[in-house]
Write an enzyme that holds these catalytic residues in place. Sequence first.
Site, PDB file in Angstrom:
ATOM      1  N   TYR B  36      58.549 -34.276  -2.298  1.00  0.00           N
ATOM      2  CA  TYR B  36      58.079 -32.738  -1.950  1.00  0.00           C
ATOM      3  C   TYR B  36      56.744 -32.840  -3.301  1.00  0.00           C
ATOM      4  O   TYR B  36      56.597 -33.284  -4.203  1.00  0.00           O
ATOM      5  CB  TYR B  36      58.272 -32.283  -1.693  1.00  0.00           C
ATOM      6  CG  TYR B  36      57.850 -31.331  -0.152  1.00  0.00           C
ATOM      7  CD1 TYR B  36      57.384 -32.074   1.145  1.00  0.00           C
ATOM      8  CD2 TYR B  36      57.033 -29.625  -0.170  1.00  0.00           C
ATOM      9  CE1 TYR B  36      56.367 -31.209   1.608  1.00  0.00           C
ATOM     10  CE2 TYR B  36      56.524 -29.070   0.369  1.00  0.00           C
ATOM     11  CZ  TYR B  36      55.635 -29.792   1.646  1.00  0.00           C
ATOM     12  OH  TYR B  36      55.269 -29.563   2.690  1.00  0.00           O
ATOM     13  N   LYS B  91      65.769 -47.349  23.953  1.00  0.00           N
ATOM     14  CA  LYS B  91      65.461 -48.399  23.477  1.00  0.00           C
ATOM     15  C   LYS B  91      65.122 -48.061  21.811  1.00  0.00           C
ATOM     16  O   LYS B  91      64.868 -49.093  21.533  1.00  0.00           O
ATOM     17  CB  LYS B  91      63.962 -48.587  24.094  1.00  0.00           C
ATOM     18  CG  LYS B  91      63.148 -49.822  23.512  1.00  0.00           C
ATOM     19  CD  LYS B  91      62.940 -50.456  24.711  1.00  0.00           C
ATOM     20  CE  LYS B  91      62.444 -51.704  24.205  1.00  0.00           C
ATOM     21  NZ  LYS B  91      61.948 -52.704  25.314  1.00  0.00           N
TER      22      LYS B  91
END
Lengths: 398, 398
Positions: B36, B91
Site C-alpha cells: 500500500y 461458477k
Amino acid sequence: MDYFKESLNLHRTLKGKIRMSPKMDVRSKDDLSLVYSPGVAEPCRAIHQHPEDVYKYTIKSNTVAIVTDGSAVLGLGDIGALASIPVMEGKAMLFKRFANIDAFPICLDTNDTDKIVETVRLIAPVFGGVNLEDISAPRSFEIEHRLQDLGIPVFHDDQHGTAIVTLAGLLNASKLVGKKMEDLKVVINGAGAAGIAIARLLKAVDNPDSPLATPVKDIIICDSKGILHSGRENLNAAKLEALTFTNEEDRPGSLHDAIRGADVFIGVSVANLLTADDIRTMAKDSIIFAMANPVPEIMPDEAKAGGAAIVGTGRSDLPNQINNVLGFPGIFRGALDARAPRISPNMKLAAARAIADHIRNPDFDRVIPPTLDEQVAWRVADEVRRVAEEEIRAAQEG
Amino acid sequence: MDYFKESLNLHRTLKGKIRMSPKMDVRSKDDLSLVYSPGVAEPCRAIHQHPEDVYKYTIKSNTVAIVTDGSAVLGLGDIGALASIPVMEGKAMLFKRFANIDAFPICLDTNDTDKIVETVRLIAPVFGGVNLEDISAPRSFEIEHRLQDLGIPVFHDDQHGTAIVTLAGLLNASKLVGKKMEDLKVVINGAGAAGIAIARLLKAVDNPDSPLATPVKDIIICDSKGILHSGRENLNAAKLEALTFTNEEDRPGSLHDAIRGADVFIGVSVANLLTADDIRTMAKDSIIFAMANPVPEIMPDEAKAGGAAIVGTGRSDLPNQINNVLGFPGIFRGALDARAPRISPNMKLAAARAIADHIRNPDFDRVIPPTLDEQVAWRVADEVRRVAEEEIRAAQEG
C-alpha cells in the site's frame, strides 16, 4: 528499503495482490452437485422467494466493493482506472487483514458522475457495502450523497475515514494539552473531500445533538488561495456549503493569517507549506496533524522547534500516524454485522471514540493507536455495530 | 443424498462459497509500505505510463468477471440478480478448481441490453475476460456481439460452452457409430442461446474454411412450436438468422417429423419430450444428447430401448455427461494466457477437438471425458492458447 523499487518487484512477482479462493474443495460429483447444479437451485429459489435470504446464502453479507474512477489516486492525481488497480488491491488486502472482509476492486472507466452512480446501483446485488475510493471532489460528494438510498452502506473513505481518524487523534491530543474540544481554534488546510469532511465531523454538523459529539466551535478552512470566506469568488458548491458552518467571523486572509493564534493545524494538502516560524505564531501547545503524503506540510522536528506540543502525520516512520486503516475496516465490519443501510453520523462518531479510547494512556507521541494494532478494528466494529443496531431499532419503533 | 436440502444447509453454513484472499501477509510496517502507501505508487505510475503493464502488476491477467442479469438461471428462469448469486459463486469455484482462474460474480440489477453492455465496459479495467452467464436470448446474443471490441474475451458460456462440449461429444460419437460428421442429419431441439450456438458451431458457420472444421451439412432446429422454416411467423432475429444456415430443404413440421430418419438428436429444451417409439423413427445407431436439466428430454434407458447407440445427458449420475465445466475453464485459461482479444471461432473448434481427443479410446458410454477430469482444462488451455497465439501473430503480420 527503497519502497518504490521493491514494491514494483513485489507486484511483478505476485501478479496482483489478491486472489479468489473457494471456501470448500470440489473433489467429488457430490461436491459438484451441492455447490453447483443441481443443488444450487435451492438457495436460488429461497432467495427468489425471500430476497433478504441473500444475506444467509451468499457472499453478500461479507463482501464490499471498492469503487473508484482513478481520478484522485494517492498523491498521483487523475491516473485513470487501470493505473488505480494496485491501490484498490492493496485496500482489499487491508479489509481482509484487519476485519476479515472480502473486498473487490471495481475500477470504473469513466469520470461521469451519473454513470458512476448508475453502475454502482447496477452491480450492488452481490455487495454488502460500497467503499468509494480516490474519486475527486466535488464529484465524490454528489456520488456518495446520491447513493445513500441504496440500502447498503456507501462510504467515501477519503472523506470520512480520514475525518474519523483525525477526530480520534484530536480527542486524545486535546486532553493531553489540557484544552477542551469546544474551545479549540482549528485551521484545516485543504478544501477537498477530506478537509471538508473533517470540518463537518469536528463540528458535528450532521448530528449536533448527539451525546457522542463534542463539537469544535471555531474552524477555519483554507484552500490553495487562502481562507474560505464570503468574499471569495468562484467557490464550488462544497466550499460554499462549508462556509455555512466554518469561519463564523468571516475572516479573510492567507493560511498564515489563519493559523495565527490557532490551537490546531490539520493539513490535508501538500508538502512543506509551513516552517517553525509559522508554528510560533500559533497558540501555546499547538497540535499539528500534517497529513500530506508522502511529505507532510511540516516535518515533526521543525513543528516542535516552533513550539508544537503534538505532531501527527500520515507516515508510518513517524509518531502519531493518522491513517485510515484505523477506521474503514472496523467501520465496515460493524456496519455489515448490523446490516446497517448506511454509515450514519453517529456511527462515525462512535468509530472515532473507539479509536481514541483504545489508547489507555495516551502520550504526546501516541495520541492514536499504531496502524498495525489488530485490536482496533474489532473495537471499532463493536461500537459501530452497537450504534447501528440502536438506530435500526429506533427506526423500526419510530 | 437430497442435493437440494443439503445444498441449502451448505450455503447457510458457508455464507457464500468464495472469499477474497491476499497473496501475502501484511504483518509489518514494511509490508504495508510495499503493498500500500507509499510503495504502491510505483506500479500505479508504471501502468499510467504504459497501460499494457496492467497485466504485469495487477490481478487483471488472471481475473474473469462472471456477468449475469439473472434472467435465465439454470432451469429456474428469470429469478433476478440477487437469486442468481449462488450459481455465479459456484461458477467462480469451478473456474478456480479447474483452471486456477480468479473469477468474481457481477450480478446486474437490470435486464436492459444497453445498460448491461455499458456496465461491462465500465467495469472492464480490472478484468482480463468476461464470462456472460444465464442471460436470456436474444438479448444475450446482442450483448455478446456488441462487446467483442472490448479488447478482452467476452464469451457467453451458455451458448458457446455448451456448443463446444456438444461438438466434442459428437466428434467421438460419430466415429463410434461409423458415420462421418458431414453426413449426419442433426436435429436440435431448443432455439435459445445454446441451440443456435450449437448449430453454428457444428456447421462451422463462422469459419467454414478452417482446417479444424468438419461441418455437419444437414441441421434442423426446432423450438416449442416445431421446425424452424420460412413459413413460421413471428420468428425473432436470431431464429431468422439461424434459418439461413439450417433446414436447407425448408421442411415444415413438428419435432416428431424432424427426427424421423435423423442420426442425431440434441436437446437443450425440457424434460420428457421423447419416447422409445420416437427414437425408433430415427436412423439406425442414433446418437441422443438429451441435455435438459435436471430431467433430460428422454432417459438413457428409454432411448436405448428405442435403438439409440449413444446417449448423453447433462447429468452427473448418468454416462456421457455433456457439461460446460469441460469447456469454459480451459478456454479462458488459454485465452488469458495468450492475452487473446476475443474467443475466436477457431479457438472454439480447438477447444472442442481437445476435449474429444482427450479420450484415447472412446466407447459408447464414454464419448466425453468425465466432468471431474482435472487434465481436460489444461489440455484445452494449451490448444486454445496455441490457436490464439497463431491468430495474434497473423493479425500482427497482416
